[in-house]
Scaffold this active site. Structure first.
Site, short mmCIF file in Angstrom:
data_model
loop_
_atom_site.label_atom_id
_atom_site.label_comp_id
_atom_site.label_asym_id
_atom_site.label_seq_id
_atom_site.Cartn_x
_atom_site.Cartn_y
_atom_site.Cartn_z
N ASP A 27 -6.74 -8.96 -4.28
CA ASP A 27 -6.76 -7.52 -4.12
C ASP A 27 -7.20 -6.86 -5.42
O ASP A 27 -6.46 -6.86 -6.40
CB ASP A 27 -5.39 -7.00 -3.71
CG ASP A 27 -5.40 -5.49 -3.47
OD1 ASP A 27 -6.50 -4.92 -3.35
OD2 ASP A 27 -4.31 -4.90 -3.40
N ASP A 37 0.84 -1.18 0.00
CA ASP A 37 0.00 0.00 0.00
C ASP A 37 0.89 1.25 0.00
O ASP A 37 1.87 1.32 -0.73
CB ASP A 37 -0.96 -0.05 1.20
CG ASP A 37 -2.06 0.99 1.16
OD1 ASP A 37 -3.08 0.73 0.50
OD2 ASP A 37 -1.88 2.06 1.77
N HIS A 59 -6.33 -7.14 0.31
CA HIS A 59 -5.36 -6.05 0.20
C HIS A 59 -4.32 -6.09 1.31
O HIS A 59 -3.13 -5.88 1.07
CB HIS A 59 -6.10 -4.71 0.21
CG HIS A 59 -5.22 -3.53 0.02
ND1 HIS A 59 -4.46 -3.34 -1.12
CD2 HIS A 59 -4.95 -2.46 0.83
CE1 HIS A 59 -3.78 -2.20 -1.01
NE2 HIS A 59 -4.05 -1.67 0.16
#
Length: 297
Positions: free
Chosen positions: A244, A119, A273
């Protein structure tokens, strides 16, 4: 600068989080919190979280990585976790986050690091690798990227709009949904712990608008970072998950453009995710493979 500092008692008795807090001050007098576990002489692994999480995200990886012979350093980005949280939206930018983390790395004089990121940990961490490649020994990348002006995927556009306009922003429940896993109520509360007020969530809400998708002020910086990564020949391993919707397929950019990715045993991990919640053992195994590849090059 108006700054919020989450009181310490919000972090008491969090599940699976026995780690003593450490702090370093960076520019503007901002305090960065971090976990530092393992022997000082062991190879450091920089576990860099994203949005809207904090270092707690890595709680299932820190112990196994230390047991495997690494020193784990896991900071909270400014605006997250136990780190200071400027309350003005204009205090934040992509460039500022990179600069704050660079100052933290230099203050600790971290060298020979393996970056483990996902991320926003990837957006910031890969910029750091590009800016100071001499301090990094390799990268284990999961569910992240380094966008440079591409169109926003539909799933991300929805998330960006939600983060900006939703009257409620329940961080623990957001992580639970993104992990595609049923976290316990105590774990959800641990993700909420750093953000007890609406104002304390400003960084978590503003970060999606900084992602350089489409016309964005950070695109030139991203292109310079990519130029550096296209010369990065240290081990670079991708371990994206199979569930994801935002980053699926993004590993192909790195395996085709980063020299250090050639010959590495890239793999697909299980989950959504937040891979750290779904397949922490797989992520730690990727870190170990990066370290082993570095010894053999």
């Amino acid at each position: 600068m108006r700054v919020y500092r989450t009181p310490d008692d919000y972090f008491s008795e969090l599940p699976d989080w026995p780690y003593a807090p450490k702090y370093v001050e960076v520019a503007d007098g901002l305090r960065v919190h971090y976990v530092d576990e393992g022997a000082a002489g062991d190879q450091p692994v920089l576990m860099l979280h994203g949005e809207p999480t904090w270092a707690y995200l890595y709680r299932k990886m820190i112990g196994p990585a230390v047991a495997a012979g690494f020193r784990v350093v896991a900071p909270d980005l400014i605006g997250f976790g136990r780190s200071d949280k400027p309350l003005d939206r204009d205090a934040y930018s992509y460039a500022a986050q990179v600069a704050w983390m660079r100052q933290w790395i230099e203050a600790l004089d971290l060298k020979d690091m393996i970056l483990a990121c996902q991320d926003w940990g990837s957006l910031i961490g890969l910029r750091l690798v590009a800016e100071m490649p001499e301090r990094f020994a390799g990268v284990a990348l999961s569910n992240g990227g380094l966008p440079e002006g591409q169109p926003a995927p539909r799933a991300f556009a929805i998330w960006r709009a939600f983060s900006r306009y939703s009257p409620l922003f329940p961080i623990g429940r957001i992580v639970n949904a993104g992990a595609q896993k049923r976290l316990t109520p105590a774990e959800i509360a641990a993700y909420d712990a750093p953000f007890p007020t609406r104002a304390s969530k400003v960084a978590a809400r503003v970060f999606p608008s900084f992602v350089p998708l489409g016309d964005n002020v950070a695109v030139p910086d991203q292109k310079r970072a990519w130029a550096a990564l296209e010369a990065f020949d240290k081990p670079f391993l991708c371990c994206f998950t199979d569930g994801d919707p935002i980053t699926r397929g993004g590993d192909a950019l790195f395996t085709s453009r980063v020299p250090g990715a050639r010959g590495m045993a890239h793999r697909t991990l299980t989950g959504g995710h937040f891979v750290q919640e779904n397949d922490p053992a797989g992520f730690v195994a990727a870190i170990r493979d990066v370290a082993a590849a570095g010894l053999n090059r």
